[in-house]
Design an enzyme around this catalytic site. Structure first.
Site, PDB file in Angstrom:
ATOM      1  CG  PHE A 112      -2.230  14.371   0.632  1.00 52.05           C
ATOM      2  CD1 PHE A 112      -1.841  14.019   1.915  1.00 52.05           C
ATOM      3  CD2 PHE A 112      -2.083  15.689   0.244  1.00 52.05           C
ATOM      4  CE1 PHE A 112      -1.323  14.961   2.794  1.00 52.05           C
ATOM      5  CE2 PHE A 112      -1.566  16.642   1.118  1.00 52.05           C
ATOM      6  CZ  PHE A 112      -1.189  16.270   2.395  1.00 52.05           C
ATOM      7  N   GLY A 155       5.998  12.437   3.847  1.00 52.80           N
ATOM      8  CA  GLY A 155       5.774  13.192   5.068  1.00 52.80           C
ATOM      9  C   GLY A 155       5.199  12.339   6.179  1.00 52.80           C
ATOM     10  NE  ARG A 168       6.458  -4.545  16.883  1.00 47.87           N
ATOM     11  CZ  ARG A 168       7.653  -5.111  16.728  1.00 47.87           C
ATOM     12  NH1 ARG A 168       7.902  -5.812  15.633  1.00 47.87           N
ATOM     13  NH2 ARG A 168       8.586  -4.992  17.654  1.00 47.87           N
ATOM     14  CG  LEU A 215       6.384  -0.095  12.658  1.00 53.41           C
ATOM     15  CD1 LEU A 215       6.883   0.092  11.232  1.00 53.41           C
ATOM     16  CD2 LEU A 215       7.049  -1.304  13.300  1.00 53.41           C
ATOM     17  CG  ASN A 216       7.595   6.882  15.753  1.00 57.16           C
ATOM     18  OD1 ASN A 216       6.947   7.531  16.571  1.00 57.16           O
ATOM     19  ND2 ASN A 216       8.790   7.272  15.334  1.00 57.16           N
ATOM     20  N   GLY A 243      -0.406  -0.733   8.646  1.00 59.28           N
ATOM     21  CA  GLY A 243      -0.446   0.563   7.962  1.00 59.28           C
ATOM     22  C   GLY A 243      -1.617   1.406   8.430  1.00 59.28           C
ATOM     23  CD  GLU A 292      -4.088   5.011   2.056  1.00 62.08           C
ATOM     24  OE1 GLU A 292      -4.861   5.838   1.567  1.00 62.08           O
ATOM     25  OE2 GLU A 292      -2.898   4.901   1.705  1.00 62.08           O
TER      26      GLU A 292
END
Length: 744
Positions: A245, A472, A634, A636-637, A708, A711
């Site tokens: 973190f 993680g 986008r 990704l998963n 991303g 955050e």
């Protein structure tokens, strides 16, 4: 039809089996030959000097090898720059065991090394040190008038932009106004895995440091500069990490102590910090925020002022982007932003998930709720009226922005249209007060320089590597997906390696840039490998790919085939077996396209809707529903992305209702430095959480189009809960966490 389109799919974690079976090794789990154990002795005072160390009494104990302190540490690097890491703020970095000065409570003052952990711990408990104590100051409230504007900050820090318009005059003349102060105390990261380093000493004098870190290269350059080692003589490894973190962005003092002891004793040494000692370094800083907002008669913002003051240590000037977001999230022509630091006798604060933005969004989003009520507007309608079409801080358009869609989709899913405006006007069937609140945020979408390597063997297995971190968040999995799709392979035919300075260099895992940075490098590397494979395939007898250019083919279902005629294909495994090559390798790197990105402001956005139920007599608050609508380019998963945002939402609930590190200013020490009294949510505290990902395409931010989400999912959660509590009770709580006594 392709069976190897993996990007965007909810793929399960490829590292999951290793973690649940215990095959995954963490930093304190490497069993190296001749291992010894170090135990850190912490200072009981917050400020002063060590006057005497009674080391002889401890050294006489059987099994004790050495007591390291400032009295016997060898001569090390002299200049501050040798102790600075990649994200060090301005000032002089802390040097463990450097001299007899104590700068903060729980400062490491000695390291006892013994043949066993039990002896080291026992001996450390017996070590007597004498101190000359000085007066300390750890209360930010006493420094309100001593704030200063920081100079050069750490990487990524931007000073607030200059004022625009005339915010003072606009505020005075506006028909609707508000001003208030907001506060949260210090918060500590508290990952489950304790910080630890196993420093393996090799016969040739080289060191392998198995360290808990979010950046192996950062730790390597830190160690080599301090101890005068060559890079080849100092390998740093972190393949698995039990939560960070942000706590692992900077090298923590246990890695220094472990490597120091290993080099001096010429033995392998492990140093593991206790849970209490985990509170002795970086934390989200205690922060005071002051906001003034005003609106015109039509509900548009007339003025916005946001000032923040937070703590830093006496030796470094830790900086965060706390107020800058307020100048870009909403349209306002009269804005003044201010940011100051105050020095206290504490350790330097440290980036903690969504640093700065998590703090700033609390103040701004509660203030926006207060302003909406003052202007007689629904909080959602108020935000829509003040929607920013461009970044006014930079005077640039956004590369993409789907925040309006976040508002609409999130509100629809939550059922916001059923909300009544008046505080205390909604109850459930049991008579509990019901409150609905909202908040949101914005976070940078950035890319860092990264490198990767790929190797395909004759059996058709692809190995891709980069020294990225795995906090993680799913790095192993998304990199495997990118590599597998780029070369048209099944997931099980790909292995991704990370967390080792023997691998190509990658940036720290932080800032929500890992997917964009390392992911792009992996994609580029696999494409470079694909080009080599195409050339080999064209040399095969009767190859249907002769004369084809790279853009004419695609890698799908374990084959290289023509885009316009899928029947013309070559099996990848056959390419290597026919060529006689045992493996084909390629490496590449990726950097942000600054020329293309410079005209734009690049960010991810989110909006949060929260429901609370409050017992009017007891003052207890339960968060019963939260919807988090995120626009982050986008995805990704879907599975790992949702998990990240869910974790952020739980953390937001924690920040709103529970989380605070309480300082006893008499001793200058945190009192609740344990899991029992540093309160975080348990399963019973968490109810209905829902994550929405708004579709957003952006070919400016990076080739993958990712922004991303590590955050941004945290932003607005705590504010939405605080606003919901006001809607339920009519009581406005501006200092978090919201405890029962603040509502009764």
């Amino acid at each position: 039809m392709s069976t190897t389109n993996h990007i965007g799919k909810p793929t399960s974690r490829v590292d999951g089996p290793a973690k649940v079976t215990g095959a995954a090794k963490y930093s304190a789990e490497y069993n190296v030959p001749g291992l010894t154990y170090g135990w850190v002795v912490s200072s009981p005072i917050a400020k002063g000097k060590i006057t005497r160390i009674h080391a002889d009494e401890v050294l006489a104990l059987p099994g004790v090898l050495q007591v390291f302190s400032h009295e016997n540490v060898p001569s090390l690097a002299w200049f501050d720059r040798s102790y600075k890491d990649d994200v060090a703020p301005g000032g002089s970095p802390f040097r463990p065991l450097h001299d007899n000065e104590v700068k903060f409570s729980q400062q490491p003052v000695a390291l006892v090394v013994a043949e066993s952990l039990e002896v080291a711990r026992y001996a450390a408990s017996l070590l007597r040190l004498e101190y000359e104590e000085d007066k300390h100051e750890t209360d930010l409230e006493t420094k309100r008038d001593e704030g200063f504007e920081p100079g050069r900050g750490k990487t990524g820090w931007m000073p607030p932009p200059p004022p625009r318009g005339n915010p003072d005059k606009a505020w005075e003349e506006a028909p609707h106004r508000m001003e208030a102060e907001y506060m949260h105390g210090a918060q500590h990261h508290n990952p489950m895995e304790l910080f630890a380093t196993t420093a393996e000493y090799h016969d040739d004098g080289k060191i392998t440091a198995y360290d808990k870190t979010q950046g192996v290269y950062n730790v390597q350059q830190y160690l080599t500069k301090i101890f005068g080692l060559k890079k080849d003589d100092c390998r740093v490894v972190n393949e698995y990490m039990g939560g960070g973190f942000g706590a692992g962005l900077r090298p923590q003092y246990q890695v220094f102590l472990a490597v120091l002891a290993a080099l001096e004793l010429k033995r392998s040494v492990r140093v593991t910090l206790t849970r209490q000692q985990m509170f002795s370094f970086g934390h989200r800083p205690h922060t005071l925020q002051y906001l003034k907002l005003a609106t015109n008669a039509d509900g548009t913002l007339a003025a916005l002022q946001h000032h923040a003051l937070h703590e830093t240590s006496q030796f470094e000037d830790y900086t965060e982007n706390v107020v800058n977001w307020s100048g870009m999230l909403y349209q306002c022509d009269n804005v003044k932003l201010g940011y100051q630091l105050a020095k206290l006798d504490v350790y330097t604060p440290l980036d903690m998930r969504a640093p700065g933005a998590a703090t700033g969004s609390i103040g701004l989003e509660i203030a926006m709720d207060e302003m909406a009520y003052a202007a007689g507007l629904d909080p959602l309608e108020f935000r829509l009226r003040n929607y920013a079409e461009q970044d006014q801080n930079l005077k640039k358009p956004f590369s993409s922005k789907k925040l309006r869609d976040c508002y609409h989709q999130g509100a629809a899913k939550f059922g916001w249209e059923k909300r009544t405006q008046a505080p205390g006007s909604m109850r459930d069937k049991d008579g509990k007060l019901v409150g609905w609140g909202m908040g949101g945020g914005v976070w940078d979408a950035t890319q860092q320089k990264s490198a990767a390597k790929a190797s395909l063997t004759a059996d058709g297995h692809l190995t891709v590597s980069s020294a990225a971190g795995e906090n993680g968040t799913g790095t192993y999995t998304i990199m495997t997906q990118i590599a597998a799709e780029t070369l048209g392979l099944p997931i099980e035919a790909v292995t991704f390696k990370l967390g080792d300075t023997d691998l190509p260099e990658a940036p720290l895992q932080g800032g929500s840039w890992t997917a964009a940075s390392v992911g792009t490098a992996v994609k580029n590397t696999c494409e470079a490998l694909g080009e080599k494979l195409l050339k080999l395939a064209q040399k095969m007898e009767g190859s249907p790919l002769k004369g084809a250019k790279l853009e004419d083919v695609e890698f799908v279902n374990g084959q290289i085939r023509l885009r316009l005629d899928a029947s013309q294909a070559v099996v990848l495994r056959d390419v290597l077996q026919t060529s006689g090559e045992t493996k084909v390798e390629a490496d590449s790197s990726a950097m942000p396209d600054m020329l293309r990105q410079q005209p734009y402001s690049m960010h991810s956005h989110n909006v949060v809707f929260a429901e609370v139920k409050v017992d009017e007599e007891l003052g207890t608050v339960h968060v019963t529903r939260v919807v988090n609508s995120v626009a982050a380019g986008r995805i990704l998963n879907l599975k790992t992305a949702r998990s990240q945002v869910l974790g952020s939402m739980v953390w937001g609930i924690s920040a709103a209702l529970m989380e605070e590190t309480v300082m006893d200013h008499k001793f200058g020490r945190y009192m609740n430095h344990n899991y029992a009294e540093y309160h975080v949510p348990v399963n019973a505290d968490i109810h209905d959480l829902e994550v929405l990902f708004v579709e957003e395409e952006d070919d400016i931010v990076n080739p993958l189009g990712v922004k991303g989400i590590g955050e941004v999912g945290l932003l607005g959660v705590a504010a939405a809960i605080a606003n919901a509590v006001y809607h339920a009770t009519g009581k406005r709580v501006r200092d978090l966490p919201i405890m029962i006594d603040k509502l009764l």
